[in-house]
Design a protein around this motif. Structure first.
Motif, PDB file in Angstrom:
ATOM      1  N   ALA A 235       8.859   7.538  -4.643  1.00 58.66           N
ATOM      2  CA  ALA A 235       8.232   8.353  -5.830  1.00 58.66           C
ATOM      3  C   ALA A 235       8.636   7.549  -7.227  1.00 58.66           C
ATOM      4  O   ALA A 235       8.083   7.373  -7.823  1.00 58.66           O
ATOM      5  CB  ALA A 235       9.073   9.611  -6.420  1.00 58.66           C
ATOM      6  N   ASP A 236       9.681   6.900  -6.856  1.00 52.62           N
ATOM      7  CA  ASP A 236      10.477   6.172  -7.859  1.00 52.62           C
ATOM      8  C   ASP A 236      10.268   4.030  -7.691  1.00 52.62           C
ATOM      9  O   ASP A 236      10.873   3.998  -8.337  1.00 52.62           O
ATOM     10  CB  ASP A 236      11.877   6.115  -8.443  1.00 52.62           C
ATOM     11  CG  ASP A 236      12.475   7.706  -8.434  1.00 52.62           C
ATOM     12  OD1 ASP A 236      11.379   8.589  -9.223  1.00 52.62           O
ATOM     13  OD2 ASP A 236      12.962   8.857  -7.958  1.00 52.62           O
ATOM     14  N   ASN A 237       9.483   4.006  -6.887  1.00 53.67           N
ATOM     15  CA  ASN A 237       9.177   2.552  -6.869  1.00 53.67           C
ATOM     16  C   ASN A 237       7.841   2.884  -5.746  1.00 53.67           C
ATOM     17  O   ASN A 237       7.419   3.354  -5.736  1.00 53.67           O
ATOM     18  CB  ASN A 237      10.312   2.259  -5.192  1.00 53.67           C
ATOM     19  CG  ASN A 237      11.870   2.365  -5.816  1.00 53.67           C
ATOM     20  OD1 ASN A 237      12.237   1.791  -6.194  1.00 53.67           O
ATOM     21  ND2 ASN A 237      12.139   3.154  -5.303  1.00 53.67           N
ATOM     22  N   ARG A 238       7.730   0.839  -5.805  1.00 51.28           N
ATOM     23  CA  ARG A 238       6.348   0.891  -5.502  1.00 51.28           C
ATOM     24  C   ARG A 238       6.764   0.498  -4.569  1.00 51.28           C
ATOM     25  O   ARG A 238       7.013   0.359  -3.881  1.00 51.28           O
ATOM     26  CB  ARG A 238       6.095  -0.594  -6.822  1.00 51.28           C
ATOM     27  CG  ARG A 238       6.210  -0.598  -7.880  1.00 51.28           C
ATOM     28  CD  ARG A 238       5.545  -1.603  -8.351  1.00 51.28           C
ATOM     29  NE  ARG A 238       6.098  -3.170  -7.212  1.00 51.28           N
ATOM     30  CZ  ARG A 238       6.383  -4.605  -7.465  1.00 51.28           C
ATOM     31  NH1 ARG A 238       6.217  -4.816  -8.988  1.00 51.28           N
ATOM     32  NH2 ARG A 238       6.747  -5.850  -6.929  1.00 51.28           N
ATOM     33  N   PRO A 239       5.075   1.029  -3.646  1.00 45.05           N
ATOM     34  CA  PRO A 239       5.238   1.065  -2.354  1.00 45.05           C
ATOM     35  C   PRO A 239       5.804  -0.053  -1.051  1.00 45.05           C
ATOM     36  O   PRO A 239       5.586  -0.423  -0.914  1.00 45.05           O
ATOM     37  CB  PRO A 239       3.555   1.384  -2.252  1.00 45.05           C
ATOM     38  CG  PRO A 239       3.242   2.536  -3.255  1.00 45.05           C
ATOM     39  CD  PRO A 239       3.719   1.579  -4.489  1.00 45.05           C
TER      40      PRO A 239
ATOM     41  N   ALA B  27      10.971  -1.873   6.149  1.00 45.17           N
ATOM     42  CA  ALA B  27      10.602  -3.379   7.038  1.00 45.17           C
ATOM     43  C   ALA B  27      12.264  -4.216   7.532  1.00 45.17           C
ATOM     44  O   ALA B  27      12.449  -4.708   8.543  1.00 45.17           O
ATOM     45  CB  ALA B  27       9.272  -4.459   6.543  1.00 45.17           C
ATOM     46  N   GLU B  28      12.410  -4.652   6.854  1.00 46.73           N
ATOM     47  CA  GLU B  28      13.896  -5.764   5.972  1.00 46.73           C
ATOM     48  C   GLU B  28      15.170  -5.145   6.758  1.00 46.73           C
ATOM     49  O   GLU B  28      16.160  -5.713   7.163  1.00 46.73           O
ATOM     50  CB  GLU B  28      14.316  -6.017   5.002  1.00 46.73           C
ATOM     51  CG  GLU B  28      12.793  -7.098   5.014  1.00 46.73           C
ATOM     52  CD  GLU B  28      13.289  -8.072   3.874  1.00 46.73           C
ATOM     53  OE1 GLU B  28      13.968  -7.009   2.893  1.00 46.73           O
ATOM     54  OE2 GLU B  28      12.333  -8.562   3.007  1.00 46.73           O
TER      55      GLU B  28
ATOM     56  N   ASP C  35       7.465  -2.678  -2.193  1.00 47.86           N
ATOM     57  CA  ASP C  35       8.744  -2.817  -2.653  1.00 47.86           C
ATOM     58  C   ASP C  35       9.080  -2.390  -0.986  1.00 47.86           C
ATOM     59  O   ASP C  35      10.021  -2.365  -1.124  1.00 47.86           O
ATOM     60  CB  ASP C  35       9.982  -2.509  -4.064  1.00 47.86           C
ATOM     61  CG  ASP C  35       8.944  -3.645  -4.575  1.00 47.86           C
ATOM     62  OD1 ASP C  35       8.910  -4.577  -4.599  1.00 47.86           O
ATOM     63  OD2 ASP C  35       9.055  -3.067  -5.916  1.00 47.86           O
ATOM     64  N   MET C  36       8.727  -0.502  -1.473  1.00 49.64           N
ATOM     65  CA  MET C  36       9.873  -0.239   0.083  1.00 49.64           C
ATOM     66  C   MET C  36       8.831  -0.070   0.964  1.00 49.64           C
ATOM     67  O   MET C  36      10.305  -0.212   1.998  1.00 49.64           O
ATOM     68  CB  MET C  36       9.078   1.448  -0.635  1.00 49.64           C
ATOM     69  CG  MET C  36       9.465   2.082  -1.831  1.00 49.64           C
ATOM     70  SD  MET C  36      10.781   2.974  -1.498  1.00 49.64           S
ATOM     71  CE  MET C  36      11.105   3.422  -0.010  1.00 49.64           C
ATOM     72  N   ALA C  37       7.908  -0.703   1.171  1.00 47.49           N
ATOM     73  CA  ALA C  37       7.651  -1.354   2.217  1.00 47.49           C
ATOM     74  C   ALA C  37       7.862  -3.043   2.959  1.00 47.49           C
ATOM     75  O   ALA C  37       8.753  -2.262   4.109  1.00 47.49           O
ATOM     76  CB  ALA C  37       6.305  -1.256   2.656  1.00 47.49           C
TER      77      ALA C  37
ATOM     78  N   GLY D 135      12.942  -4.794  -1.740  1.00 51.51           N
ATOM     79  CA  GLY D 135      11.443  -5.332  -2.325  1.00 51.51           C
ATOM     80  C   GLY D 135      11.493  -6.832  -3.631  1.00 51.51           C
ATOM     81  O   GLY D 135      12.607  -7.978  -3.491  1.00 51.51           O
ATOM     82  N   ASP D 136      10.753  -6.659  -4.397  1.00 49.34           N
ATOM     83  CA  ASP D 136      11.092  -7.702  -5.266  1.00 49.34           C
ATOM     84  C   ASP D 136      11.685  -7.362  -6.444  1.00 49.34           C
ATOM     85  O   ASP D 136      11.533  -8.031  -7.486  1.00 49.34           O
ATOM     86  CB  ASP D 136       8.452  -8.313  -6.127  1.00 49.34           C
ATOM     87  CG  ASP D 136       8.680  -9.431  -4.676  1.00 49.34           C
ATOM     88  OD1 ASP D 136       9.639  -9.893  -4.389  1.00 49.34           O
ATOM     89  OD2 ASP D 136       7.497  -8.903  -5.163  1.00 49.34           O
TER      90      ASP D 136
END
Length: 178
Positions: A34-38, A46-47, A40-42, A165-166
Motif C-alpha cells: 500500500a505504501d510502495n509503487r507496484p 522477484a529478486e 518496485d514491489m514486483a 526496486g528503484d
C-alpha cells in the motif's frame, strides 16, 4: 497441555524453501504494497523471494530460519544471520552479533503474540551462539514494527539505505545488547 504452536529450526530443503518463498512474498506484499509503487514491489519480490534465492539462504551455514507452525501450517518465521556487520563501524569484528533479517508473521496472525514468541526464540538463539548483540533493520515508516522492537529493548543506532526496486528508502538500524 502444550500449545499447538511449534517453533522449529528449518530443515535446509527445497520444500522448506518453497514455503519461505510463498510466505515471504505474501507477508512482504501485505505489509508494504500500500505504501510502495507496484513495479518496485514486483522487482523486490522477484529478486528476494524466488525459490532459488530462498534455497540459497537456507543453505548458508551462517543463517538460521525459525519456523512457526500452527498444526501443519506455516504462519510465521524469523531469518537470523550470525556475525552481521549491520550498523558496525568499519574494521570492527562482527563476531558475537546476530542479525534478525526478517521476522514475518502472516497477516491473520498479527496481534496474537506470535511475533513476540518468535522474538523470544531469536533471543534464545543469539544466546545459544554466545552473541552479545542483536541488530536489525526496519523501515522508518513501519511504526508498528519499530514500536514492537522497542518493547524488546532495541535502540536506534543508525540508518542505512534499503533498495526497493528503484526506490531507495531509509531503514533504522536497531540494536539490543545481551
Amino acid at each position: 497441555m502444550s500449545s499447538p504452536l511449534r517453533i522449529t529450526v528449518a530443515k535446509r530443503t527445497a520444500s522448506v524453501a518453497a514455503q519461505l518463498t510463498e510466505l515471504g512474498r505474501q507477508t512482504f506484499q501485505a505489509t508494504f504494497a500500500a505504501d510502495n509503487r507496484p513495479e518496485d514491489m514486483a522487482t523486490y519480490l522477484a529478486e528476494n523471494f524466488s525459490l532459488e534465492k530462498q534455497l540459497a539462504e537456507l543453505q548458508d551455514p551462517q543463517t538460521t530460519f525459525l519456523l512457526a507452525h500452527m498444526q501443519q501450517e506455516l504462519v510465521g518465521y524469523a531469518k537470523l544471520s550470525l556475525n552481521s556487520v549491520l550498523g558496525l563501524e568499519e574494521g570492527k569484528p562482527a563476531t558475537g552479533r546476530l542479525e534478525i533479517e526478517r521476522l514475518y508473521v502472516r497477516e491473520d496472525w498479527l496481534g496474537t503474540g506470535l511475533g513476540a514468541t518468535l522474538m523470544r526464540r531469536a533471543i534464545e538463539e543469539a544466546r545459544t551462539h554466545s552473541c552479545r548483540t542483536i541488530v536489525l533493520g526496519v523501515w522508518e515508516h513501519n511504526r508498528r514494527a519499530v514500536e514492537f522492537y522497542k518493547r524488546f529493548g532495541f535502540k536506534e543506532i543508525g540508518r542505512h539505505a534499503f533498495q526497493l526496486g528503484d526506490d531507495v528508502q531509509n531503514d533504522l538500524i536497531l540494536r539490543k545488547g545481551l
